[in-house]
Design a protein around this motif. Structure first.
Motif, short mmCIF file in Angstrom:
data_model
loop_
_atom_site.label_atom_id
_atom_site.label_comp_id
_atom_site.label_asym_id
_atom_site.label_seq_id
_atom_site.Cartn_x
_atom_site.Cartn_y
_atom_site.Cartn_z
N THR A 43 0.78 -1.20 0.10
CA THR A 43 0.00 0.29 -0.02
C THR A 43 0.61 1.19 0.06
O THR A 43 1.79 1.19 0.76
CB THR A 43 -0.80 0.14 1.19
OG1 THR A 43 -1.60 -1.15 1.23
CG2 THR A 43 -1.86 1.20 1.10
N ASP A 44 0.70 2.25 -0.85
CA ASP A 44 1.15 3.61 -1.07
C ASP A 44 0.68 4.16 0.28
O ASP A 44 -0.56 4.56 0.50
CB ASP A 44 0.67 4.09 -2.08
CG ASP A 44 1.33 5.73 -2.33
OD1 ASP A 44 1.81 6.29 -1.44
OD2 ASP A 44 1.31 5.96 -3.45
N PRO A 45 1.72 4.54 1.03
CA PRO A 45 1.12 5.34 2.23
C PRO A 45 0.46 6.78 2.47
O PRO A 45 -0.25 7.24 3.07
CB PRO A 45 2.56 5.45 3.21
CG PRO A 45 3.74 5.26 2.16
CD PRO A 45 2.97 4.48 1.09
N GLY B 166 -0.06 -2.46 -6.57
CA GLY B 166 -0.44 -3.48 -7.86
C GLY B 166 -1.77 -3.34 -8.52
O GLY B 166 -1.88 -2.97 -9.59
N CYS B 167 -2.78 -3.10 -7.68
CA CYS B 167 -4.17 -3.24 -7.99
C CYS B 167 -4.79 -1.95 -8.07
O CYS B 167 -5.85 -1.71 -8.48
CB CYS B 167 -4.93 -4.37 -7.46
SG CYS B 167 -5.50 -4.05 -5.58
N GLY B 168 -4.34 -1.08 -7.21
CA GLY B 168 -5.00 0.40 -6.94
C GLY B 168 -6.25 0.16 -6.41
O GLY B 168 -6.81 1.42 -6.35
N ARG B 169 -6.30 -0.73 -5.42
CA ARG B 169 -7.69 -0.71 -4.31
C ARG B 169 -7.15 -0.17 -3.13
O ARG B 169 -6.11 -0.54 -2.63
CB ARG B 169 -8.11 -2.04 -4.54
CG ARG B 169 -8.67 -2.62 -5.65
CD ARG B 169 -9.24 -3.74 -5.48
NE ARG B 169 -8.07 -4.96 -5.35
CZ ARG B 169 -8.51 -6.31 -4.70
NH1 ARG B 169 -9.92 -6.56 -4.58
NH2 ARG B 169 -7.68 -6.93 -4.28
N SER B 170 -8.08 0.32 -2.37
CA SER B 170 -8.14 0.81 -0.93
C SER B 170 -8.18 -0.63 -0.16
O SER B 170 -8.73 -1.46 -0.92
CB SER B 170 -9.00 1.75 -0.59
OG SER B 170 -10.44 1.22 -0.73
N ASN B 171 -7.85 -0.55 1.11
CA ASN B 171 -8.35 -1.67 1.82
C ASN B 171 -9.75 -1.94 1.99
O ASN B 171 -10.13 -3.23 2.03
CB ASN B 171 -7.78 -1.57 3.33
CG ASN B 171 -6.10 -1.69 3.34
OD1 ASN B 171 -5.48 -2.27 2.44
ND2 ASN B 171 -5.49 -1.24 4.30
N GLU B 172 -10.60 -0.83 2.05
CA GLU B 172 -11.85 -1.32 2.10
C GLU B 172 -12.70 -1.83 0.86
O GLU B 172 -13.23 -2.73 0.85
CB GLU B 172 -12.67 0.35 2.29
CG GLU B 172 -13.90 0.31 2.40
CD GLU B 172 -14.72 -0.69 3.46
OE1 GLU B 172 -16.07 -1.04 3.44
OE2 GLU B 172 -14.12 -1.00 4.41
#
Length: 83
Positions: A12-14, A21-27
């Motif tokens: 994850t980009d801080p 990789g996939c551009g998704r948020s944790n949510e």
């Protein structure tokens, strides 16, 4: 069934909170795993992902995700197996 956009580069980009990789948020990652999440939501999420990624990151995602859809695994995993 819509294939998960995870391409096995899970960092994850801080500064943005999105996966490199996939551009998704944790949510978004959490929602993908829920049985009640609709295919329409997943299709829209992929469109959002492709809008938020740019340059080499977008090209890398598109290439690996297309490969995953056709072959059942991301290019990253394929290359790990090859080594």
């Amino acid at each position: 069934m819509i294939i998960s956009p995870c391409i096995s580069i899970c960092k994850t980009d801080p500064s943005t909170g999105y996966c490199y990789g996939c551009g998704r948020s944790n949510e978004e990652k959490r929602l993908w795993k829920l049985e009640e999440t609709t295919d329409d939501w997943k299709k829209e999420n992929i469109i959002q992902i492709e809008k938020r990624l740019t340059g080499w990151q977008l090209e890398s995602f598109k290439e690996s995700y297309s490969y995953k859809i056709k072959n059942g695994m991301s290019l990253f995993k394929k290359n790990l197996i090859k080594e």
